[in-house]
Design an enzyme around this catalytic site. Structure first.
Site, short mmCIF file in Angstrom:
data_model
loop_
_atom_site.label_atom_id
_atom_site.label_comp_id
_atom_site.label_asym_id
_atom_site.label_seq_id
_atom_site.Cartn_x
_atom_site.Cartn_y
_atom_site.Cartn_z
N GLY A 84 0.80 -1.21 0.00
CA GLY A 84 0.00 0.00 0.00
C GLY A 84 0.83 1.25 0.00
O GLY A 84 0.55 2.20 -0.74
N ALA A 85 1.87 1.29 0.83
CA ALA A 85 2.71 2.48 0.93
C ALA A 85 3.96 2.13 1.73
O ALA A 85 4.02 1.09 2.39
CB ALA A 85 1.94 3.62 1.61
N GLU B 251 7.09 4.09 4.21
CA GLU B 251 7.36 5.29 5.00
C GLU B 251 8.75 5.87 4.80
O GLU B 251 9.35 6.39 5.75
CB GLU B 251 7.16 4.97 6.49
CG GLU B 251 8.19 4.01 7.10
CD GLU B 251 7.80 2.56 7.06
OE1 GLU B 251 8.40 1.76 7.80
OE2 GLU B 251 6.89 2.20 6.27
N GLU C 221 1.47 6.15 7.34
CA GLU C 221 2.86 6.42 6.91
C GLU C 221 3.43 7.64 7.61
O GLU C 221 4.62 7.67 7.96
CB GLU C 221 2.92 6.59 5.40
CG GLU C 221 2.38 5.42 4.59
CD GLU C 221 2.96 4.09 5.01
OE1 GLU C 221 4.17 4.03 5.30
OE2 GLU C 221 2.21 3.10 5.04
#
Length: 843
Positions: A272-273, A275, A307
């Site tokens: 998803g993402a 950091e 994040e």
């Protein structure tokens, strides 16, 4: 042992021997736009202090061209994963010395989403690059110390085409251009581990802004591919970003530490993402090409704030080794949801957390491979597999419980102490507990043993006894929770009229008289446990679930029904009846989407085979009816997606779907049959034999985008022909040119339609190929194959035989197969229970 699979023991020894002062990386990406060029030059200079006689740097790439130590060339000793380097002896016995090591190498562009991924946009032919390193893929781009506790300032220099945007963790210090090429030199970062370094480059479309507070100004940027610029709702993203920075800066009382805050939406992203400090990367699925539900927007907001929380939990303070991965992921999951609920307009974020995130945790925690939140991670392969529902969602749920236990003020005071004591350093569980104990005055050792250092989950059952109701736990783990009593108000809405708090630790706890149409244990969702409803509550839920006013309570009741269905304790026919009767009244788009997905899963996995066709048909008809009858555009979109999913295994509405696609029947008011929905409906037609390759290729002519091409691959592989399945199988196992997304699409097409008559013949080859796949593919690609192609057989005989004869297989591979085996065994067990229930009902 594979030298690429670093172990906890050897990295700990290296950490004791080495202090890294700095890491300078230079990447030559000038020829990246030429698809025939598969490699790029990379140069790393690390400055370190050590008394060791030798060290190794981690690198995975085609070639190491040279190594120098303090300016002197040394022989290249490279085994494909480690560069072994002898160091000059110190002048005094065991005295640490300053050493500079430079490695010049050749790295490879990635098509798997690991390392430096290269993507060519079919819309305009433009090339985009981005890195993804967690947990250990920085070494695919530059030589480094690939472990989280060797943090150092990183300085990047990137050579790229002059018209490209080039981003990294820090601000660009200089940009020099010459003959169509630019040299971008970035400021040194604060200390960070290799897995958090980041580079993105390409002709990105960008929207820039800023955020400021008390003398601190942070530049903001939001970026995406140029061909997606028209779909980028940057205003919403930037507004959420500012609110999040306001919230975390106040809550943590620690200034944002990374200078700038860029958010880059990238193609073919595996997660998803991520950091990366100052340069967060997100999947492009968060850029909505067409209509999107409120739940989709909320999911994006929660991810953005998840994040952002990492900028403190995980980036500023980093776990020492992957055992304590929870120190960043559990906190980010909890804080992301908290910030969404309290700092944005998505104030019901805890509803989605209770219904969806915790469902992920419950599923993971009931597998034979479940593990404590604080896990035992022996090596990098184990680390890769521990980005799971335990580490994220269970950890976040337990932290929510901890906040209730010690108080919010103490929790945040402890977090501030933790950041102050360990900024830019590394920590373990003990460091966090010490900060929280000092802030709260409580001894958290017993709590930690019960919740962080043990596995498994409790079921809290509400039972009617001779002396009233009691909550009966399935184990002795301590819980603090509330019980809510709900009844109908004069308008017919079921609302809470009373609430009391209780504690339980092994023994049943009396809670008083019935006195309520619904008695909800864990009202407010403060503890982590499955619920079992008593008979009267269940009767009320079956008749009136849609009338429960509070979405969190309603979501918990939906979850209780689903958990009982998954466990075989609640007949699947009753569950499906509740869904058909009450899902149409569900106004929360996230709850509606999860309920509809669970219904389809139940039909395909838990309904007895003799009843499956009937239940498929009833579900498709119900979904089709709601598509045209739902009152809002968001609900219609959710039901349209349910129709597409149901129609992959039942062609009863094929003519209607074709009419919708052709425009001969107008869509329901407010529903846009956009490219994504069109592909879903077309794939359903393909899976049931109602769309041939010509029709699918024609659709690509209207949507020749990255998403369109990936959708075409899936739709073509979904066609119910033996030759098509054979080609898809060969592609998945043998075509290493497939990108990560294209491999996933091929596998999804192969399995579409649940046509075991066409796929069962591959079961033997699947098990025969597992070890070769695991050895020859990257772990990301191997995992997709192992999980995606696992046979949906009618017994566990084949998988049991493989596990029995492959006890020496890599532990991570065995874990994945064991988990698939458990899912299959549950399907068979629950299906058998429902067959028995149906038989009893006929007598």
């Amino acid at each position: 042992m594979d030298s690429a699979n670093l172990t906890r023991a050897e990295t700990a020894a290296r950490s004791r021997a080495v202090v890294v002062r700095s890491c300078a990386v230079e990447l030559d990406l000038r020829n990246a736009a030429d698809a025939s060029v598969t490699e790029f030059p990379t140069n790393t200079t690390v400055q370190l202090i050590t008394s060791a006689e030798s060290i190794w740097l981690d690198f995975i790439g085609p070639q190491v061209r040279s190594v120098t130590v303090n300016g002197r060339a040394v022989p290249v000793r490279y085994d494909g994963a480690r560069i072994l380097i002898d160091l000059p002896r110190a002048t005094a016995e065991d005295a640490p010395a300053s050493v500079t090591v430079t490695v010049t190498a050749t790295a490879a562009y990635s098509r798997t989403g690991e390392g430096l991924h290269r993507f060519i946009d079919p819309v305009d032919g433009e090339t985009y690059l981005y890195t993804h390193f967690e947990p250990a893929d920085a070494r695919r781009v530059f030589a480094c110390f690939e472990q989280p506790d060797l943090k150092a300032p990183h300085t990047f220099v990137v050579h790229a085409p002059a018209r490209w945007t080039v981003l990294s963790n820090s601000q660009a210090r200089t940009r020099e251009q010459l003959e169509g090429v630019q040299r971008v030199a970035f400021d040194p970062t604060p200390p960070l581990p290799s897995y958090l370094a980041a580079v993105a480059a390409g002709p990105f479309h960008g929207v820039r802004s800023s955020w400021s507070t008390e003398g601190l100004e942070v530049p903001l940027g939001v970026y995406c591919r140029a061909s997606l610029a028209q779909h980028l709702d940057a205003d919403e993203i930037l507004e959420v970003t500012r609110r999040g920075l306001d919230f975390f800066s106040e809550a943590f009382d620690t200034p944002y530490p990374w200078g700038k805050y860029d958010q880059v939406f990238v193609p073919e992203y595996n997660i998803g993402a991520m950091e990366n400090p100052g340069c967060v990367t997100f999947t492009e699925r968060y850029i909505f090409r067409g209509a999107a539900t409120e739940a989709q927007h909320e999911a994006r907001v929660t991810t953005i704030l998840h994040e952002m929380a990492h900028m403190w939990f995980g980036d500023l303070v980093t776990m020492k080794w992957w055992d304590d991965l929870w120190l960043k992921e559990s906190f980010a999951d909890y804080m992301g949801t908290l910030a969404t609920a309290e700092a944005t307009t998505w104030t019901d974020a805890w509803v989605g957390f209770a219904n969806r995130r915790k469902a992920w945790a419950y599923l993971q925690d009931q597998l034979p491979t479940t593990h404590p939140i604080v896990a035992d991670i022996a090596d990098l392969q184990a680390a890769k597999l521990n980005f799971d529902g335990i580490t994220y969602a269970k950890g976040a749920a337990v932290l929510k419980q901890l906040v209730s236990y010690i108080g919010r003020d103490a929790f945040f005071a402890g977090a501030r102490r933790y950041f102050g004591d360990h900024a830019f350093g590394n920590t373990t569980l003990g460091d966090l507990l010490a900060a929280l104990e000092q802030a709260s005055g409580r001894d958290l050792l017993a709590w930690s043993k019960a919740w962080l250092e043990s596995s498994g989950m409790t079921t809290l059952a509400l039972v009617q006894g001779p002396n009233g109701l009691a909550v009966v736990p399935s184990d002795d783990r301590p819980h603090r929770f509330a019980v809510g009593w709900y009844d109908a108000d004069p308008d017919g809405r079921i609302v809470r009229r009373a609430r009391r708090e209780f504690e339980v630790a092994g023994e049943p706890v009396p809670i008083g008289d019935r006195d309520g149409a619904i008695v909800l244990v864990n009202d407010g969702d403060d503890t982590y446990a499955k619920l079992r409803l008593d008979e009267r509550t269940l009767d009320t839920v079956e008749s009136s679930l849609g009338s429960v006013a509070d979405p969190l309570a309603r979501g918990q009741l939906w979850s209780a029904l689903w958990d009982a269905t998954r466990d075989g304790d609640y007949p699947v026919s009753r569950y499906l009846r509740v869904v058909r009767e009450h899902a149409p009244a569900e106004s929360d788009s996230g709850l509606l989407a999860s309920v509809l997905a669970n219904a389809r899963f139940a039909i395909e996995h838990y309904v007895p085979l003799r009843d499956r066709d009937e239940q498929r048909s009833r579900w498709l008809d119900a979904s089709w009816e709601r598509l045209f009858a739902s009152p809002s555009a968001g609900e219609r979109l959710t039901w349209a997606r349910a129709v597409a999913a149901a129609a992959t295994v039942d062609d009863g509405r094929a003519a209607g779907i074709r009419a919708l696609l052709n425009g001969t029947v107008p869509p329901p008011e407010g529903l846009s049959v956009d490219p994504d929905l069109r592909w879903s409906l077309l794939t359903a037609l393909a899976a049931t034999g109602h769309a041939d390759d010509a029709a699918l290729e024609d659709e690509l002519g209207h949507d020749d985008t990255a998403t369109g091409r990936t959708s075409l691959i899936q739709a073509l592989a979904a066609r119910p022909l033996a030759s098509v399945k054979a080609q898809a199988w060969r592609s998945a196992l043998a075509d290493t040119s497939l990108t990560n997304d294209h491999l996933a699409a091929t596998i999804a097409g192969f399995t579409a339609g649940a046509r075991r008559d066409l796929t069962a013949s591959y079961d033997g080859e699947y098990f025969a190929s597992l070890r070769t796949v695991w050895q020859s593919r990257s772990i990301e690609m191997a995992e997709r194959i192992v999980l995606g192609l696992f046979p949906s057989a009618d017994s566990t005989e084949a998988v049991d035989a493989w596990l029995s004869s492959n006890r020496d297989a890599p532990v991570s591979l065995v874990r994945l197969v064991t988990e698939r085996r458990d899912h299959l065994a549950r399907d068979l067990r629950v299906r058998a229970a429902n067959e028995a229930d149906a038989a009893d009902a006929t007598h």
